[in-house]
Design a protein around this motif. Structure first.
Motif, short mmCIF file in Angstrom:
data_model
loop_
_atom_site.label_atom_id
_atom_site.label_comp_id
_atom_site.label_asym_id
_atom_site.label_seq_id
_atom_site.Cartn_x
_atom_site.Cartn_y
_atom_site.Cartn_z
N THR A 246 0.83 -1.21 0.00
CA THR A 246 0.00 0.00 0.00
C THR A 246 0.86 1.25 0.00
O THR A 246 2.06 1.19 0.28
CB THR A 246 -0.94 0.03 1.23
OG1 THR A 246 -0.14 -0.06 2.41
CG2 THR A 246 -1.93 -1.10 1.19
N VAL A 251 -8.78 6.12 0.70
CA VAL A 251 -9.96 6.17 -0.16
C VAL A 251 -11.18 6.37 0.74
O VAL A 251 -11.38 5.62 1.70
CB VAL A 251 -10.09 4.87 -0.97
CG1 VAL A 251 -11.46 4.80 -1.65
CG2 VAL A 251 -8.99 4.78 -2.02
N LEU A 296 -8.41 1.55 -4.66
CA LEU A 296 -8.28 0.83 -3.39
C LEU A 296 -7.09 -0.13 -3.35
O LEU A 296 -6.57 -0.44 -2.28
CB LEU A 296 -9.59 0.06 -3.14
CG LEU A 296 -9.82 -0.50 -1.76
CD1 LEU A 296 -9.72 0.58 -0.72
CD2 LEU A 296 -11.17 -1.17 -1.70
N ALA A 299 -4.37 1.51 -1.49
CA ALA A 299 -4.72 2.43 -0.40
C ALA A 299 -4.45 1.79 0.96
O ALA A 299 -4.80 0.65 1.21
CB ALA A 299 -6.18 2.83 -0.51
N TYR A 301 -5.78 3.16 3.75
CA TYR A 301 -7.05 3.30 4.47
C TYR A 301 -8.24 3.26 3.52
O TYR A 301 -8.20 3.85 2.44
CB TYR A 301 -7.11 4.65 5.19
CG TYR A 301 -6.36 4.67 6.50
CD1 TYR A 301 -6.96 4.28 7.68
CD2 TYR A 301 -5.03 5.09 6.53
CE1 TYR A 301 -6.27 4.30 8.87
CE2 TYR A 301 -4.32 5.11 7.72
CZ TYR A 301 -4.95 4.71 8.89
OH TYR A 301 -4.27 4.72 10.08
N ILE A 302 -9.31 2.60 3.97
CA ILE A 302 -10.58 2.68 3.28
C ILE A 302 -11.62 3.17 4.29
O ILE A 302 -11.79 2.56 5.35
CB ILE A 302 -10.98 1.32 2.63
CG1 ILE A 302 -12.41 1.38 2.08
CG2 ILE A 302 -10.85 0.13 3.58
CD1 ILE A 302 -12.52 2.10 0.80
N CYS A 303 -12.29 4.26 3.96
CA CYS A 303 -13.28 4.86 4.86
C CYS A 303 -14.63 4.77 4.16
O CYS A 303 -14.77 5.25 3.03
CB CYS A 303 -12.95 6.32 5.14
SG CYS A 303 -11.21 6.57 5.56
N ILE A 304 -15.61 4.17 4.82
CA ILE A 304 -16.90 3.93 4.16
C ILE A 304 -18.03 4.52 5.00
O ILE A 304 -18.14 4.23 6.20
CB ILE A 304 -17.12 2.42 3.94
CG1 ILE A 304 -15.97 1.85 3.10
CG2 ILE A 304 -18.46 2.17 3.26
CD1 ILE A 304 -16.08 0.38 2.79
N MET A 324 -16.63 -5.20 -2.76
CA MET A 324 -15.29 -5.12 -2.17
C MET A 324 -14.96 -6.37 -1.36
O MET A 324 -13.84 -6.89 -1.43
CB MET A 324 -15.19 -3.89 -1.28
CG MET A 324 -13.80 -3.67 -0.72
SD MET A 324 -13.76 -2.41 0.55
CE MET A 324 -14.59 -3.23 1.88
N ARG A 332 -5.63 -3.91 5.17
CA ARG A 332 -6.08 -2.51 5.10
C ARG A 332 -6.61 -2.05 6.45
O ARG A 332 -7.16 -2.84 7.21
CB ARG A 332 -7.22 -2.33 4.07
CG ARG A 332 -6.94 -2.88 2.72
CD ARG A 332 -5.69 -2.26 2.13
NE ARG A 332 -5.07 -3.20 1.22
CZ ARG A 332 -5.04 -3.06 -0.10
NH1 ARG A 332 -5.57 -2.01 -0.64
NH2 ARG A 332 -4.44 -3.96 -0.84
N ALA A 334 -9.39 0.57 8.26
CA ALA A 334 -10.70 1.05 7.80
C ALA A 334 -11.35 1.97 8.82
O ALA A 334 -11.06 1.90 10.02
CB ALA A 334 -11.61 -0.14 7.51
#
Ligand code: FEO
Length: 387
Positions: A246, A251, A296, A299, A301-304, A324, A332, A334
């Motif tokens: 990463t 994202v 992604l 990435a 970080y993934i923020c949802i 996903m 990752r 999150a």
């Protein structure tokens, strides 16, 4: 509708799918191609075929070079119908042809088509067939993209027919990597990896070990552009992507009802911006889930985010989470977030899904109804502390 010679007596005879925009859920905004190849030696070999509705286009290209009844071997590197779909049609013109495929390939073909009169020659890794002045070697590459996948290699020509590996969904009259814009090519290769190959990183690593041992001048993919000038680049990128490496990148993906969740997304963005992250933020109302996946793959970080709707999440966010989860990005961190009215159920649902997907959820943020400026500033500060 010209065939294209890659090396002496080795031709691209595939088909370009200018119209396709959805490839099992993946937005293919540049179309695609299904690349089959014809090798003219003492034996005549067709490597893979094309989707059934483009059979005539492939046939036309083959006919420019040889009478199709003279084909001796059809190599089926992969059963999926974008590559095998025209085999049942062309086999009618060359009924004595030998289908060369892996053991799983034979099983798969038998489950897709009436193969009653087909002649199979089953090959495994390390096997070769002699076609006259050349030998074709085979390497099984299970799960890149199905269990049956294999690649074919001609050492005399330094060509590897890689099937799904190293492909991109691009419709183009340019066939080679130096005939299309480089940034577009890499972007589409990245999107293809993220949306097709991503779940199989460990299998790709094993294949890369073998591929690195080969002397390669041409990677003849089964989708999009053929690599000849930028082979080192795409091999290096596959190596990186398959290691799940990463970058300092976040994202942020969300949908919103009354802009409260959007305001939260922006507050989270401010935290990452403050820490000098490369940020990609997407509102799912206008972004396809496959485009989010493209960013992604590298990435950290993934923020949802989703507001709570009917005790759940917005359908766009549900679709993204399902997609996903299937593609299973690994290692990752999150963040789940969202606004709510009377029960913060969307945030809990996102957090649970991210946890089940194996992600390290470092924050779960909820705000009741409309966030105030003070709440947003506090949110930014909290996120800054955990990233
Ligand atoms: Fe391009 Fe797995 O088929």
């Amino acid at each position: 509708m010209k065939s294209v010679e890659l090396k002496k007596d080795i031709y691209w005879v595939g088909a370009v799918d200018w119209d396709i925009r959805n490839f099992h859920g993946y937005l293919t905004q540049r179309g695609s191609s299904y690349n089959s190849y014809l090798i003219m030696d003492e034996k005549i070999v067709l490597v893979d075929s094309v989707k059934h509705y483009l059979y005539e286009e492939m046939l036309e290209r083959i006919k420019q070079i040889v009478d199709p009844s003279k084909i001796d071997y059809i190599i089926c590197n992969h059963v999926e119908m974008d590559h095998s779909g025209s085999i049942p049609k062309i086999i009618k013109l060359c009924p004595n042809v030998i289908i060369v495929t892996s053991p799983q390939g034979e099983k798969g073909l038998k489950m897709h088509y009436d193969t009653t009169n087909w002649n199979f020659h089953i090959v495994k890794s390390g096997d070769t067939i002699n076609i006259g002045t050349r030998n074709i070697a085979f390497l099984q590459t299970p799960m890149v993209h199905w269990p049956d996948n294999m690649v074919s290699y001609i050492s005399e020509e330094k060509i590897i027919f890689s099937n799904d590996a190293f492909g991109q969904h691009i419709a183009s009259t340019g066939r080679f990597d130096d005939e299309v814009p480089y940034s577009m090519l890499v972007e589409e290769a990245r999107k293809y990896y993220a949306n097709i190959v991503l779940p199989y990183g460990s299998q790709v690593q094993k294949v890369m070990e073998e591929v690195k041992k080969l002397d390669i001048e041409i990677i003849a993919t089964s989708h999009g552009i053929i690599w000849r000038n930028y082979i080192a680049d795409i091999v290096r990128l596959y190596d990186k992507w398959s290691r799940n490496e990463t970058e300092k990148k976040a994202v942020i993906v969300y949908d919103t009802m009354w802009e409260s969740t959007k305001k939260m997304a922006n507050a989270i963005k401010d935290a990452f911006e403050d820490k000098d992250y490369n940020i990609h933020m997407y509102n799912l109302q206008g972004t396809h889930i496959s485009d989010v996946m493209t960013e992604l793959i590298t990435a950290e970080y993934i923020c949802i985010g989703s507001p709570t709707l009917n005790s759940s999440i917005l359908p766009t966010v549900a679709a993204f989470l399902a997609y996903m989860k299937g593609l299973a990005p690994k290692n990752r961190k999150a963040i789940a977030f969202g606004s709510y009215g009377w029960a913060p159920l969307s945030i809990k649902e996102i957090e649970e899904t991210l946890t089940k997907a194996g992600m390290d959820v470092v924050a779960s943020e909820k705000i009741n109804f409309v966030p105030t400026e003070v709440q947003l500033k506090e949110l930014t500060d909290r996120i800054k502390k955990v990233i």
